[in-house]
Design an enzyme around this catalytic site. Structure first.
Site, PDB file in Angstrom:
ATOM      1  N   ASP A   1      38.687  39.323  31.470  1.00 12.23           N
ATOM      2  CA  ASP A   1      39.901  40.057  31.115  1.00 12.23           C
ATOM      3  C   ASP A   1      41.044  39.732  32.063  1.00 12.23           C
ATOM      4  OD1 ASP A   1      38.399  41.416  33.155  1.00 12.23           O
ATOM      5  OD2 ASP A   1      39.699  43.145  32.896  1.00 12.23           O
TER       6      ASP A   1
ATOM      7  N   GLU B   1      37.064  43.932  34.216  1.00 13.87           N
ATOM      8  CA  GLU B   1      37.067  44.053  35.666  1.00 13.87           C
ATOM      9  C   GLU B   1      38.306  44.791  36.154  1.00 13.87           C
ATOM     10  OE1 GLU B   1      38.128  42.743  39.820  1.00 13.87           O
ATOM     11  OE2 GLU B   1      39.231  42.460  37.952  1.00 13.87           O
TER      12      GLU B   1
END
Length: 473
Positions: free
Chosen positions: A67, A134
């Site tokens: 991400d 994350e």
């Protein structure tokens, strides 16, 4: 590597909405005839057998997160759920046009895919792991069950300073608060003003917290506190600033109402305050933009709630709280807090802040300090469970190999240190206590902002170094 990165940046991958990236990685692994699995959280693992002669080596895990932080300039039209990141080369730097670049951690993913695709490098068994989400809480790593990874060494590719090898990281928690209220009419004869600030440098709320960069929330809160004390009738209608818990807010605005006879005084105060703040941050924030203009009348927040909110923003601890005393960590930040986002609605003001520490007891203390400030102001406040710190191992075969190979390649030793930011290694260390870990990567600057950039020559350096580490382990 750059071919892989270009393909990755065509795929929308905001935190918590990485489905297209997960499917891309799954299809990529299967199309290359590599063992590929997706766990119930959405983490992806792609395994590659050892090259001939390296079959008996211990398995090495390469790990990055899929991400990216999605931020853009306020005047850029961009949809992070649909549009491809537009990159360009600026001298030795790779940048994006008006948005975050996504090199945090797209370049780590690209390194892994390039190694998986290569047929001319030497290595033992590899597990390439791509975690999700994350940036907004490490929930991918949190949801990973023991046994998903089987390697003995883990190289995290989510660091931002070539030549620096990270062996510990801070733990972190978010603290939130909420003021509730009823709106009411402003008194007769009041004039509405909109104050806006943008163009701050911003940055990563962990790695950049020691750089004394301006925080838009704290700056706007200071002006409101001063004005509230000077003009007792001041009423607050709106306050908006910040987006993400892990970014220092770069812009914000408020709408206030003041008696007609002091509106010019408030404008003059704004101009004086602007000059003072620009001088205060003349090294770190050189592109500040300030505006104050008339605004349409609207209902305002209850006066006592607005007063308590403004006082709390003035009082809230922000920045460095403590420095590490461990000499091996070389005076890095131990504990900090960042007030990250505030938004007002019809009947609520919500506040998001982020606390970090390498000492978990002090992390608890920092969160309690933030909660107490808001509780004293009459708000509801709570903290998340967060994620743990990663403590440095006394002995590490991986660390020794990384340092030796770096010195061999570049003629000097790398810096071995901790980082005041959250790495997934902290969560892995709980679930895989015997795992020997390190983190490194190419040089990035101004991550989590539209100024994010990747220093191109350092990508080659990290590639060469990583290949030698894989060969030697």
């Amino acid at each position: 590597m750059f071919e892989q990165f270009a393909k990755i940046n065509e795929i929308p991958r905001p935190s918590k909405r990485e489905e297209k990236m997960i499917e891309y990685l799954k299809q990529w692994g299967e199309s290359h005839d590599l063992e590929t699995k997706v766990d119930e959280t959405g983490n992806v693992i792609i395994r590659k057998p050892a090259t001939p002669g390296y079959e008996n080596r211990k398995t090495v895990i390469l790990q990055s997160h899929m991400d990216m932080v999605c931020d853009k300039l306020v005047d850029v039209d961009f949809d992070f759920d649909r549009d491809a990141i537009q990159t360009y080369v600026d001298g030795e730097w790779l940048r994006a046009k008006g948005t975050t670049l996504g090199a945090d951690d797209g370049i780590g993913c690209a390194i892994e895919l390039a190694i998986l695709e290569a047929d001319d490098i030497e290595h033992g068994p590899l597990e390439c792991v791509f975690t999700r989400d994350e940036e907004t809480g490490l929930t991918g790593a949190e949801g990973m069950k023991a046994g998903f990874m089987t390697g003995s060494y883990l190289i995290n590719l989510d660091s931002e300073d070539e030549g620096e090898m990270f062996v510990s990281c801070a733990g972190g928690r978010n603290t939130q608060a909420k003021f509730t209220f009823q709106r009411e009419d402003a008194p007769a004869g009041f004039f509405f003003l909109r104050g806006q600030q943008k163009g701050l440098t911003g940055g990563h709320s962990g790695d950049d917290i020691n750089k004394k960069r301006a925080n838009a929330i704290k700056i706007l809160g200071r002006f409101l506190y001063q004005s509230m004390k000077r003009y007792e009738g001041l009423r607050l209608a709106q306050f908006h600033s910040g987006k993400l818990h892990n970014a220092i807010p770069r812009d914000g605005e408020f709408i206030i109402a003041v008696p007609n006879d002091v509106k010019e005084n408030v404008k003059a105060d704004w101009n004086v305050f602007q000059a003072q703040v620009e001088d205060e941050f003349h090294v770190t924030d050189t592109q500040m933009v300030w505006t104050m203009e008339s605004a349409d009348a609207e209902k305002v927040i209850e006066q006592n709630v607005a007063r308590n909110f403004i006082t709390a923003i003035q009082a809230i601890d922000n920045g460095i709280y403590a420095i590490c005393q461990d000499p091996e960590l070389n005076g890095m930040v131990e504990t900090s807090s960042n007030i990250a986002a505030i938004h007002s609605s019809e009947n609520e003001i919500t506040i998001l802040s982020s606390q970090r520490s390498n000492v978990m007891s002090n992390l608890d203390n920092m969160c309690a300090t933030i909660r107490a400030t808001f509780e004293l102001a009459g708000a509801e406040a709570w903290s998340s469970d967060g994620y743990p710190a990663w403590k440095m191992r006394a002995e590490s075969k991986l660390r020794d190999t990384v340092v030796e190979t770096y010195k061999e390649l570049f003629g000097h030793e790398p810096i071995v240190r901790g980082i005041h930011a959250g790495l997934e290694c902290g969560l892995f260390s709980e679930r895989y206590p015997e795992l020997d870990m390190i983190s490194f990567g190419p040089t990035l600057r101004d991550v989590h902002t539209p100024d994010e950039r990747l220093l191109i020559p350092t990508v080659q350096m990290v590639w060469d170094h990583l290949l030698l580490v894989l060969k030697r382990l």
